[in-house]
Design a protein around this motif. Structure first.
Motif, PDB file in Angstrom:
ATOM      1  N   ILE A   1       0.814  -1.219   0.000  1.00 43.55           N
ATOM      2  CA  ILE A   1       0.000   0.000   0.000  1.00 43.55           C
ATOM      3  C   ILE A   1       0.845   1.266   0.000  1.00 43.55           C
ATOM      4  N   ILE A   2       2.052   1.220   0.565  1.00 41.54           N
ATOM      5  CA  ILE A   2       2.872   2.444   0.550  1.00 41.54           C
ATOM      6  C   ILE A   2       3.315   2.759  -0.874  1.00 41.54           C
ATOM      7  N   THR A   3       3.693   1.711  -1.613  1.00 34.93           N
ATOM      8  CA  THR A   3       4.146   1.954  -2.984  1.00 34.93           C
ATOM      9  C   THR A   3       2.987   2.313  -3.902  1.00 34.93           C
ATOM     10  N   GLY A   4       1.767   2.170  -3.394  1.00 31.90           N
ATOM     11  CA  GLY A   4       0.615   2.525  -4.214  1.00 31.90           C
ATOM     12  C   GLY A   4       0.205   1.429  -5.183  1.00 31.90           C
ATOM     13  N   ALA A   5       0.805   0.229  -5.029  1.00 32.95           N
ATOM     14  CA  ALA A   5       0.432  -0.872  -5.905  1.00 32.95           C
ATOM     15  C   ALA A   5      -1.019  -1.271  -5.677  1.00 32.95           C
ATOM     16  N   PHE A   6      -1.438  -1.250  -4.396  1.00 34.05           N
ATOM     17  CA  PHE A   6      -2.807  -1.625  -4.047  1.00 34.05           C
ATOM     18  C   PHE A   6      -3.451  -0.541  -3.196  1.00 34.05           C
ATOM     19  N   THR A   7      -4.783  -0.448  -3.271  1.00 34.04           N
ATOM     20  CA  THR A   7      -5.488   0.303  -2.248  1.00 34.04           C
ATOM     21  C   THR A   7      -5.526  -0.567  -0.999  1.00 34.04           C
ATOM     22  N   VAL A   8      -5.924   0.023   0.132  1.00 36.53           N
ATOM     23  CA  VAL A   8      -5.932  -0.741   1.372  1.00 36.53           C
ATOM     24  C   VAL A   8      -6.869  -1.945   1.259  1.00 36.53           C
ATOM     25  N   THR A   9      -8.049  -1.736   0.662  1.00 34.16           N
ATOM     26  CA  THR A   9      -9.006  -2.836   0.537  1.00 34.16           C
ATOM     27  C   THR A   9      -8.465  -3.933  -0.379  1.00 34.16           C
ATOM     28  N   GLU A  10      -7.889  -3.525  -1.517  1.00 32.52           N
ATOM     29  CA  GLU A  10      -7.310  -4.525  -2.417  1.00 32.52           C
ATOM     30  C   GLU A  10      -6.228  -5.304  -1.695  1.00 32.52           C
ATOM     31  N   CYS A  11      -5.441  -4.565  -0.915  1.00 29.02           N
ATOM     32  CA  CYS A  11      -4.353  -5.197  -0.203  1.00 29.02           C
ATOM     33  C   CYS A  11      -4.884  -6.223   0.803  1.00 29.02           C
ATOM     34  N   SER A  12      -6.006  -5.885   1.464  1.00 27.86           N
ATOM     35  CA  SER A  12      -6.566  -6.825   2.428  1.00 27.86           C
ATOM     36  C   SER A  12      -7.030  -8.091   1.720  1.00 27.86           C
ATOM     37  N   ALA A  13      -7.585  -7.944   0.516  1.00 23.74           N
ATOM     38  CA  ALA A  13      -8.011  -9.127  -0.242  1.00 23.74           C
ATOM     39  C   ALA A  13      -6.793  -9.942  -0.680  1.00 23.74           C
ATOM     40  N   MET A  14      -5.706  -9.253  -1.053  1.00 20.43           N
ATOM     41  CA  MET A  14      -4.487  -9.972  -1.430  1.00 20.43           C
ATOM     42  C   MET A  14      -3.898 -10.682  -0.201  1.00 20.43           C
ATOM     43  N   ALA A  15      -4.073 -10.082   0.976  1.00 23.11           N
ATOM     44  CA  ALA A  15      -3.596 -10.734   2.196  1.00 23.11           C
ATOM     45  C   ALA A  15      -4.329 -12.057   2.401  1.00 23.11           C
ATOM     46  N   VAL A  16      -5.619 -12.101   2.038  1.00 24.31           N
ATOM     47  CA  VAL A  16      -6.378 -13.351   2.132  1.00 24.31           C
ATOM     48  C   VAL A  16      -5.775 -14.393   1.191  1.00 24.31           C
ATOM     49  N   VAL A  17      -5.480 -13.957  -0.040  1.00 23.87           N
ATOM     50  CA  VAL A  17      -4.879 -14.878  -1.013  1.00 23.87           C
ATOM     51  C   VAL A  17      -3.544 -15.397  -0.465  1.00 23.87           C
TER      52      VAL A  17
END
Lengths: 425, 163
Positions: free
Chosen positions: A229-245
């Motif tokens: 999320i710091i690099t801006g690759a993901f929004t926070v929500t997208e990042c949370s979904a990627m964390a699930v993956v």
């Protein structure tokens, strides 16, 4: 009308109407008594409160944490923590705290960590001769670093309520969370030394390396999350979904502790927890609409600014209000109810919004241990059948650290604001 | 009666699990479509958000059956059992009043929303808003069933769930 609203809320909570429904009931009664307002405003505000892409991060971070727990990483992280701090007096107590610091970077919920770590650590501590009440105190207090260390459900909530960057809040929470954790370790050290709690024989450097390797994918998860999320690759929500993956892949294919048939109960319980939290959020949103409609924020701001415009005094007052509210309410509910009232005031007093977010969330985390509604303390007591009073008594030195930490964070903003300034523009 | 509700609870849980999977997949797909297909999806965010509302209200219905919504028992724990029962009765009546009203108001707002279309998918907004009347209605039914069970067995089910 505002006093009446609070009175009904308080009465409803006391007769054991669930918090979410207490908020809804008091809101409903006042709406019936308000002229020229349609009752439809209530479901409308509830919907608006829940229908948010940013808040979606809450179920996903919960799910990622639950999946990691189900895949048996608790033991791996524990083993690593124990190999590092087990050698000191009260080694197991410190292990509990260090594990919580690492776990804080995996899940965003104090209560989830409290249950996951406590179910293993509290019996282990009691077996080694730590008193039951001390085991409870360590477990209940250590868990509060979870929502301060990113990712954090409370920061998601604060960011959504104020329109501040959740990423910035996450980064700002890292240093305060770890510092409070270190403070807890100090307390555990001194108490254990005084009471002669056992230490483990020191692990060799090689053992530390091996246990680190075994747990690295879990311990390094927050680095991936923050990096994304710091690099801006993901929004926070997208990042949370990627964390699930990520948790799924690690659990199913790398650690292999997670079986396909475990998925159903894990997802189901995540759905239930999500529903509990989000119903509170929805109801609190309607509740806060009523407060705003009755001009509570303006009145509070006017009243306080009349007496003082000194940020030092204002922050002290806000801290006292939040601490009292935190003793009786669930943290998310306090945020949704109070931030719309307090935030405008802090902006008039020129307090940095990110700094205020850290203060509010740390404050409410301390409130997780204070009875009567100290969620982590109540849960730890339930798990060990310990009396709430005993657990609360042994919590006092930890609570003191929590209060000191809160004061320092309140009056020394660089602790929270330096890291975001360095890492983000 | 309780058997029927057991079955409903199981069915709801199955729906919840399915919804969570779809919600997660939608967001993952959104990321994938941006980075791999280079064409971000417009519908994924909306799908995820509306499912989120459904999970909240259907989940709340399942959770209320065993009284697992977070509550505070400082007062009621200190009351003699008979007095506690009276207090619980008042509390349950207030809850039913709230849930009944919300179901009715939820139907109202869903009817209003039926005339609006969602921004990305052009679906009627009532599809999302309907979660509220259906969810609060189910909460009402489940709470009544729980009260009946408690009345028959003379004890209260569970307490607040720890989050």
């Amino acid at each position: 009308m505002n006093a009446f609203l609070m009175l009904i809320l308080f009465a409803a909570i006391l007769i054991r109407i669930p918090l979410s429904l207490s908020l809804g009931f008091s809101c409903l009664v006042v709406l019936f008594l308000t002229e020229n307002v349609s009752i439809l405003i209530m479901p409308q505000r509830m919907f608006a409160g829940i229908d948010s892409f940013s808040l979606l991060a809450i179920p996903f971070f919960l799910l990622a944490g639950n999946l990691m727990t189900a895949s048996g990483i608790t033991q791996r992280v524990l083993a690593f923590a124990n190999s590092v701090v087990g050698r000191f007096p009260g080694g197991l107590a410190m292990t509990n705290i260090v594990t919580n610091i690492f776990f804080g970077g995996i899940s965003g919920s104090a209560v989830a960590d409290c249950a996951a770590i406590g179910s293993i650590m509290m019996p282990a501590m009691m077996k080694e001769g730590y008193g039951k009440s001390f085991a409870v105190a360590v477990n209940a207090n250590a868990a509060i670093v979870a929502p301060i260390i990113p990712p954090s459900i409370l920061f998601v909530m604060y960011g959504v309520l104020t329109g501040q960057s959740i990423t910035r809040l996450f980064v700002a929470g890292a240093v305060p969370g770890v510092l409070i954790g270190l403070g807890f370790i100090l307390v555990a050290y001194f108490v254990s030394k005084k009471r002669n709690y056992p230490r483990h024989s020191p692990s060799s450097f090689k053992e530390i390396l091996v246990t680190f390797k075994d747990s690295a994918l879990a311990i390094l998860m927050p680095v991936f999350i923050l990096g994304g999320i710091i690099t801006g690759a993901f929004t926070v929500t997208e990042c949370s979904a990627m964390a699930v993956v990520y948790a799924l892949v690690v659990g199913l294919f790398v650690y292999r502790g997670l079986k396909l048939r475990d998925l159903i109960p894990v997802i189901r319980s995540t759905c239930h927890t999500t529903a509990i939290i989000m119903l509170i959020v929805g109801m609190a949103k309607a509740f806060s609409w009523v407060m705003i409609n009755n001009r509570l924020p303006e009145n509070v701001a006017a009243f306080i600014l009349q007496t003082t415009s000194n940020p030092v005094v204002i922050l002290l007052m806000i801290n006292v209000v939040l601490l009292i509210a935190g003793c009786f309410m669930e943290a998310n509910a306090v945020l949704v109810m109070f931030i719309p009232v307090l935030y405008p005031l802090t902006q008039m007093a020129k307090i940095d919004p990110i700094h205020f977010g850290i203060i509010a969330c740390v404050n409410l985390c301390v409130g997780l241990v204070t009875p009567p509604v100290g969620l982590t303390l109540n849960l730890s007591c339930q798990m060990t059948e310990c009396k709430l009073e005993d657990g609360a008594r042994d919590s006092l030195p930890f609570l003191a650290i929590g209060f000191i930490g809160l004061l320092v964070l309140t009056y020394y903003p660089p602790l929270s604001l330096t890291l975001p300034a360095l890492l983000m523009r | 009666m309780q058997k029927l509700l057991d079955w409903m609870e199981k069915a709801l849980d199955a729906i919840l699990i399915l919804m969570m999977i779809v919600m997660g997949s939608a967001v993952v797909l959104q990321v994938a479509s941006r980075y791999i297909a280079n064409r971000p999806t417009s519908w994924s965010e909306e799908v995820a958000r509306y499912i989120f509302v459904w999970i909240t209200f259907l989940g709340s219905a399942v959770v209320i059956r065993k009284r697992r919504h977070v509550d505070v028992s400082v007062l009621t724990d200190r009351l003699p059992p008979r007095a506690a029962w009276v207090v619980y009765l008042v509390a349950d009546a207030a809850m039913l009043f709230l849930l009944g009203t919300l179901t009715w108001a939820g139907i109202g707002i869903t009817a209003v929303a039926h005339r609006q279309l969602s921004a990305a998918m052009d679906l009627p907004m009532s599809l999302a808003y309907a979660a509220m009347p259906i969810g609060t209605g189910l909460m009402f039914v489940f709470l009544v069933a729980t009260m009946m069970w408690e009345w028959k067995h003379g004890r209260r089910i569970g307490g607040g769930e720890q989050l």
